[in-house]
Design a protein around this motif. Structure first.
Motif, PDB file in Angstrom:
ATOM      1  N   TYR A  27       0.841  -1.196   0.000  1.00 45.64           N
ATOM      2  CA  TYR A  27       0.000   0.000   0.000  1.00 45.64           C
ATOM      3  C   TYR A  27       0.877   1.248   0.000  1.00 45.64           C
ATOM      4  N   THR A  28       0.433   2.245  -0.728  1.00 46.59           N
ATOM      5  CA  THR A  28       1.079   3.559  -0.706  1.00 46.59           C
ATOM      6  C   THR A  28       0.095   4.542  -0.088  1.00 46.59           C
ATOM      7  N   GLY A  44      -6.229  15.734   1.558  1.00 46.89           N
ATOM      8  CA  GLY A  44      -6.775  14.387   1.491  1.00 46.89           C
ATOM      9  C   GLY A  44      -5.706  13.343   1.752  1.00 46.89           C
ATOM     10  N   ILE A  45      -6.094  12.273   2.413  1.00 45.02           N
ATOM     11  CA  ILE A  45      -5.216  11.121   2.604  1.00 45.02           C
ATOM     12  C   ILE A  45      -5.567  10.108   1.518  1.00 45.02           C
ATOM     13  N   VAL A  46      -4.606   9.807   0.658  1.00 49.84           N
ATOM     14  CA  VAL A  46      -4.822   8.899  -0.470  1.00 49.84           C
ATOM     15  C   VAL A  46      -4.231   7.543  -0.143  1.00 49.84           C
ATOM     16  N   ILE A  47      -5.013   6.494  -0.363  1.00 51.50           N
ATOM     17  CA  ILE A  47      -4.548   5.120  -0.121  1.00 51.50           C
ATOM     18  C   ILE A  47      -4.596   4.360  -1.439  1.00 51.50           C
ATOM     19  N   THR A  54      -8.169   1.977  -8.211  1.00 54.50           N
ATOM     20  CA  THR A  54      -8.946   2.888  -7.383  1.00 54.50           C
ATOM     21  C   THR A  54      -8.129   3.328  -6.180  1.00 54.50           C
ATOM     22  N   SER A  55      -8.001   4.633  -6.005  1.00 55.39           N
ATOM     23  CA  SER A  55      -7.257   5.183  -4.868  1.00 55.39           C
ATOM     24  C   SER A  55      -8.173   6.126  -4.098  1.00 55.39           C
ATOM     25  N   PRO A  56      -8.860   5.634  -3.066  1.00 54.97           N
ATOM     26  CA  PRO A  56      -9.791   6.485  -2.321  1.00 54.97           C
ATOM     27  C   PRO A  56      -9.057   7.620  -1.614  1.00 54.97           C
TER      28      PRO A  56
END
Length: 327
Positions: A27-28, A44-47, A54-56
Motif C-alpha cells: 500500500y502507498t 486528502g489522505i490517499v490510499i 482505485t485510490s480512495p
C-alpha cells in the motif's frame, strides 16, 4: 502524555504514520492538497493498493480542531483505517471508457459555479458564462466503490485529447443534463418535513411538532428566515434535481421555470442557496427582493460551506420574455 494539542501538519503526519503501519507493504499512503470549488483547498489522505485502479481519498480538514490531542488523532486514524477496510474489495471503478469521447459523451453534464471565486479554475476548463456564474462540464460516475456518486471535472486537456471543440462539448453536456438529472420543484414545507424526518429518524406531523414546542413554520425560519409581510407568509419552493446533486443548474432547464410560473400565475425570484439547489419565491407585492438578497448573503455566511456557495445575489425570471435577469 496525550493532553497537549497539536497543529494540522502534525495531525496529518500522525494519521499517515498510523495508516502506513497498519496497512504495511503493498500500500502507498500519502497526503495530497486538492483545490476544490470556490478556491477551497483540502488535504486528502490517499490510499493506493498495488494493482488497484482505485485510490480512495479521505479529506481530513473537518476532522481537525485547534485543541485536538494526540490521543484523539490516533482515534481518528483508527476510524479512517476501519472505514477503508470496510470498503476495500468492492468492485473497482472502470474508467477505461473515459479515454474515448464517443463512449462517455452521454454521461457528461454541466453544473453552475461562481465565476469570480473560480477565476483561476476557469482558465483551464471549458465553460460558459451566465452573468456572475459559469457553466462547467463534468463526467458523472454513477456509483463509486467507496460510496456515493463521483464527478470528474472536464479540463481543456481532456477536450484536446478527445479532439473536441469547446462549443461542441458544452452543447452536448447542456443537452444531456436535464435527461440525466431531471428537475424537481418542492414546497419549502415539504423539504423541511424531510429535514425533520432525517433529524428525528421518523415522520412528524404538524401536531406532533407542536407538542415538541416548535412548529413547521419555525423550523423553516431557522433554515431560511424570510420575513412575513403583514399577516401573509412568503411562499417558497426548492428547485433541484432528483439526486440533489449540483441541482442549481436546473434553473436553466428549458420550460421548467416557464411552466412553474404560469402555474403560479406570477414571475419569480431565484435565490441561489447553494450549488445544489435554488429557492423560488413568487414575485408579488408582499416580497422585497432586497431583503431576499440580504437573506441569501446571511445564509451563505452561516449555513452553507464555502465550497458549496453559489452567489450572494438574486435573479428574476420573467415569464413573458422567458428570461432570467440579475438584480
Amino acid at each position: 502524555m496525550y493532553s497537549k494539542s497539536i497543529n494540522f501538519a502534525s495531525f496529518t503526519q500522525i494519521i499517515l504514520a498510523y495508516l502506513k503501519e497498519k496497512l504495511g507493504e503493498g500500500y502507498t499512503v500519502f497526503a495530497h492538497n486538492v483545490k476544490r470549488n470556490n478556491g477551497v483547498e483540502l488535504t486528502g489522505i490517499v490510499i493506493n493498493r498495488a494493482g488497484s485502479n482505485t485510490s480512495p481519498t479521505f479529506y481530513i480538514n473537518e476532522m481537525y480542531r485547534d485543541d485536538i490531542t494526540e490521543k484523539e488523532v490516533k482515534e481518528t486514524a483508527k476510524q479512517l483505517y476501519q472505514q477503508f477496510r470496510k470498503t476495500e474489495g468492492k468492485t473497482e471503478m472502470d474508467l477505461s471508457d473515459f479515454l474515448d469521447y464517443k463512449k462517455i459523451k452521454d454521461k457528461i453534464a454541466v453544473k453552475l459555479i461562481n465565476a469570480e471565486k473560480n477565476e483561476e479554475l476557469l482558465k483551464s476548463v471549458p465553460h460558459k458564462i451566465f452573468y456572475n456564474l459559469a457553466l462547467v462540464v463534468y463526467y458523472s460516475v454513477e456509483e463509486t466503490p467507496f460510496g456515493g456518486k463521483g464527478a470528474i471535472l472536464i479540463h481543456h486537456t481532456h477536450r484536446q485529447q478527445w479532439k473536441i471543440e469547446e462549443e461542441e462539448l458544452l452543447g452536448e453536456a447542456i443537452r444531456n443534463t436535464p435527461r440525466m438529472f431531471p428537475g424537481k420543484i418542492e414546497s419549502m414545507g415539504s423539504v423541511m418535513q424531510q429535514i425533520i424526518t432525517s433529524e428525528f429518524g421518523r415522520n412528524f406531523d404538524e401536531k406532533e411538532l407542536s407538542s415538541l414546542g416548535i412548529s413547521l413554520e419555525e423550523w423553516t425560519e431557522m433554515f431560511f428566515p424570510v420575513k412575513k409581510s403583514g399577516e401573509k407568509q412568503v411562499s417558497m419552493y426548492v428547485l433541484s434535481n432528483q439526486q440533489k446533486l449540483y441541482g442549481a443548474v436546473c434553473m436553466l432547464y428549458p420550460d421548467l421555470l416557464k411552466n412553474f410560473t404560469y402555474k403560479m400565475g406570477q414571475d419569480c425570484y431565484i435565490l441561489p442557496s447553494s450549488v445544489h439547489e435554488v429557492i423560488l419565491v413568487p414575485a408579488n407585492e408582499t416580497v422585497n427582493w432586497k431583503e431576499l438578497r440580504e437573506i441569501v448573503t446571511d445564509i451563505n455566511r452561516t449555513q452553507v460551506s464555502e465550497e458549496e456557495i453559489l452567489a450572494d445575489c438574486i435573479y428574476y425570471y420573467d415569464r413573458a420574455t422567458d428570461d432570467i435577469s440579475l438584480l
